[in-house]
Design a protein around this motif. Structure first.
Motif, mmCIF file in Angstrom:
data_model
loop_
_atom_site.group_PDB
_atom_site.id
_atom_site.type_symbol
_atom_site.label_atom_id
_atom_site.label_comp_id
_atom_site.label_asym_id
_atom_site.label_seq_id
_atom_site.Cartn_x
_atom_site.Cartn_y
_atom_site.Cartn_z
ATOM 1 N N ARG A 11 0.829 -1.212 0.000
ATOM 2 C CA ARG A 11 0.000 0.000 0.000
ATOM 3 C C ARG A 11 0.861 1.259 0.000
ATOM 4 O O ARG A 11 1.969 1.252 0.497
ATOM 5 C CB ARG A 11 -0.889 0.031 1.234
ATOM 6 N N GLY A 12 0.260 2.329 -0.510
ATOM 7 C CA GLY A 12 0.902 3.633 -0.482
ATOM 8 C C GLY A 12 0.324 4.522 -1.559
ATOM 9 O O GLY A 12 0.233 4.103 -2.715
ATOM 10 N N GLU A 13 -0.067 5.716 -1.174
ATOM 11 C CA GLU A 13 -0.634 6.670 -2.129
ATOM 12 C C GLU A 13 0.447 7.351 -2.962
ATOM 13 O O GLU A 13 0.206 7.749 -4.084
ATOM 14 C CB GLU A 13 -1.450 7.743 -1.383
ATOM 15 N N THR A 14 1.623 7.478 -2.383
ATOM 16 C CA THR A 14 2.738 8.136 -3.070
ATOM 17 C C THR A 14 3.917 7.169 -3.131
ATOM 18 O O THR A 14 3.965 6.193 -2.362
ATOM 19 C CB THR A 14 3.181 9.403 -2.301
ATOM 20 N N PRO A 15 4.883 7.445 -4.003
ATOM 21 C CA PRO A 15 6.084 6.599 -4.015
ATOM 22 C C PRO A 15 6.779 6.533 -2.657
ATOM 23 O O PRO A 15 7.277 5.476 -2.256
ATOM 24 C CB PRO A 15 6.970 7.272 -5.068
ATOM 25 N N GLU A 16 6.769 7.626 -1.921
ATOM 26 C CA GLU A 16 7.401 7.652 -0.604
ATOM 27 C C GLU A 16 6.663 6.735 0.375
ATOM 28 O O GLU A 16 7.289 6.016 1.168
ATOM 29 C CB GLU A 16 7.458 9.081 -0.047
ATOM 30 N N GLN A 17 5.326 6.757 0.334
ATOM 31 C CA GLN A 17 4.543 5.891 1.213
ATOM 32 C C GLN A 17 4.737 4.421 0.855
ATOM 33 O O GLN A 17 4.838 3.566 1.730
ATOM 34 C CB GLN A 17 3.062 6.259 1.145
ATOM 35 N N LYS A 18 4.793 4.126 -0.447
ATOM 36 C CA LYS A 18 5.032 2.746 -0.880
ATOM 37 C C LYS A 18 6.408 2.274 -0.421
ATOM 38 O O LYS A 18 6.569 1.143 0.024
ATOM 39 C CB LYS A 18 4.891 2.616 -2.401
ATOM 40 N N LYS A 19 7.382 3.156 -0.492
ATOM 41 C CA LYS A 19 8.728 2.792 -0.052
ATOM 42 C C LYS A 19 8.745 2.520 1.447
ATOM 43 O O LYS A 19 9.374 1.562 1.898
ATOM 44 C CB LYS A 19 9.745 3.873 -0.409
ATOM 45 N N GLU A 20 8.055 3.344 2.228
ATOM 46 C CA GLU A 20 7.964 3.116 3.672
ATOM 47 C C GLU A 20 7.360 1.746 3.966
ATOM 48 O O GLU A 20 7.851 1.013 4.832
ATOM 49 C CB GLU A 20 7.112 4.205 4.340
ATOM 50 N N SER A 21 6.298 1.415 3.244
ATOM 51 C CA SER A 21 5.652 0.108 3.423
ATOM 52 C C SER A 21 6.598 -1.018 3.054
ATOM 53 O O SER A 21 6.709 -2.026 3.766
ATOM 54 C CB SER A 21 4.377 0.020 2.584
ATOM 55 N N GLN A 83 1.440 -11.045 10.375
ATOM 56 C CA GLN A 83 0.440 -10.097 10.851
ATOM 57 C C GLN A 83 0.828 -8.667 10.472
ATOM 58 O O GLN A 83 -0.017 -7.874 10.056
ATOM 59 C CB GLN A 83 0.258 -10.233 12.355
ATOM 60 N N ILE A 84 2.095 -8.342 10.603
ATOM 61 C CA ILE A 84 2.577 -7.006 10.225
ATOM 62 C C ILE A 84 2.365 -6.767 8.735
ATOM 63 O O ILE A 84 1.845 -5.737 8.317
ATOM 64 C CB ILE A 84 4.075 -6.852 10.568
ATOM 65 N N VAL A 85 2.757 -7.739 7.925
ATOM 66 C CA VAL A 85 2.695 -7.598 6.469
ATOM 67 C C VAL A 85 1.258 -7.618 5.958
ATOM 68 O O VAL A 85 0.927 -6.928 4.996
ATOM 69 C CB VAL A 85 3.528 -8.716 5.798
ATOM 70 N N GLY A 86 0.407 -8.373 6.622
ATOM 71 C CA GLY A 86 -0.971 -8.528 6.158
ATOM 72 C C GLY A 86 -1.723 -7.231 5.975
ATOM 73 O O GLY A 86 -2.556 -7.115 5.080
ATOM 74 N N ASP A 87 -1.433 -6.256 6.799
ATOM 75 C CA ASP A 87 -2.155 -4.985 6.725
ATOM 76 C C ASP A 87 -1.630 -4.047 5.646
ATOM 77 O O ASP A 87 -2.313 -3.094 5.285
ATOM 78 C CB ASP A 87 -2.078 -4.263 8.079
ATOM 79 N N ILE A 88 -0.437 -4.302 5.144
ATOM 80 C CA ILE A 88 0.117 -3.363 4.170
ATOM 81 C C ILE A 88 0.277 -3.946 2.768
ATOM 82 O O ILE A 88 0.594 -3.229 1.844
ATOM 83 C CB ILE A 88 1.463 -2.778 4.642
ATOM 84 N N ARG A 89 0.011 -5.230 2.615
ATOM 85 C CA ARG A 89 0.146 -5.807 1.274
ATOM 86 C C ARG A 89 -1.170 -5.696 0.509
ATOM 87 O O ARG A 89 -2.252 -5.763 1.095
ATOM 88 C CB ARG A 89 0.589 -7.261 1.334
ATOM 89 N N ILE A 90 -1.055 -5.510 -0.798
ATOM 90 C CA ILE A 90 -2.246 -5.485 -1.643
ATOM 91 C C ILE A 90 -2.249 -6.649 -2.635
ATOM 92 O O ILE A 90 -3.281 -6.959 -3.216
ATOM 93 C CB ILE A 90 -2.410 -4.131 -2.376
ATOM 94 N N ALA A 91 -1.107 -7.296 -2.800
ATOM 95 C CA ALA A 91 -1.011 -8.492 -3.656
ATOM 96 C C ALA A 91 0.157 -9.333 -3.172
ATOM 97 O O ALA A 91 1.137 -8.806 -2.643
ATOM 98 C CB ALA A 91 -0.818 -8.106 -5.106
ATOM 99 N N ARG A 92 0.029 -10.665 -3.376
ATOM 100 C CA ARG A 92 1.079 -11.595 -2.937
ATOM 101 C C ARG A 92 1.186 -12.694 -3.982
ATOM 102 O O ARG A 92 0.182 -13.220 -4.450
ATOM 103 C CB ARG A 92 0.705 -12.202 -1.597
#
Length: 98
Positions: A11-21, A83-92
């Protein structure tokens, strides 16, 4: 030896947010090093290509046996990271092979 490879989009609305995730996923999985019996190699990479069809994060692991990989699935440390990853992933995507 069994190789277990997983790729995620995060997840992430911006490239910076995606990088943080992506960094959070990387850090979480790297914390498993030395804690999982039978896990002989663990590497986490972040995509640098920035092509629209690329995944954001890849996990490359090697296990001594299929039994080691099976035990990893229910290991408490892996469940914590999942559990940590589950909330921030959109595809696996996953591939296991001998």
């Amino acid at each position: 030896m069994v190789k277990h490879i997983v790729m995620w989009n995060v997840r992430g609305e911006t490239p910076e947010q995606k990088k943080e995730s992506a960094v959070l996923v990387k850090t979480a999985f790297e914390s498993l090093s030395g804690k999982i019996p039978g896990l002989t190699r663990l590497e986490v990479g972040l995509d640098v290509s920035a092509v629209d069809y690329a995944c954001d994060v890849v996990l490359y692991t090697e296990f001594e046996s299929q039994e080691s990989l099976d035990a990893y699935a229910s290991h408490p440390e892996h469940l914590r990271v999942k559990q940590i990853v589950g909330d921030i992933r959109i595809a696996r995507h996953q591939v296991d092979y001998v």
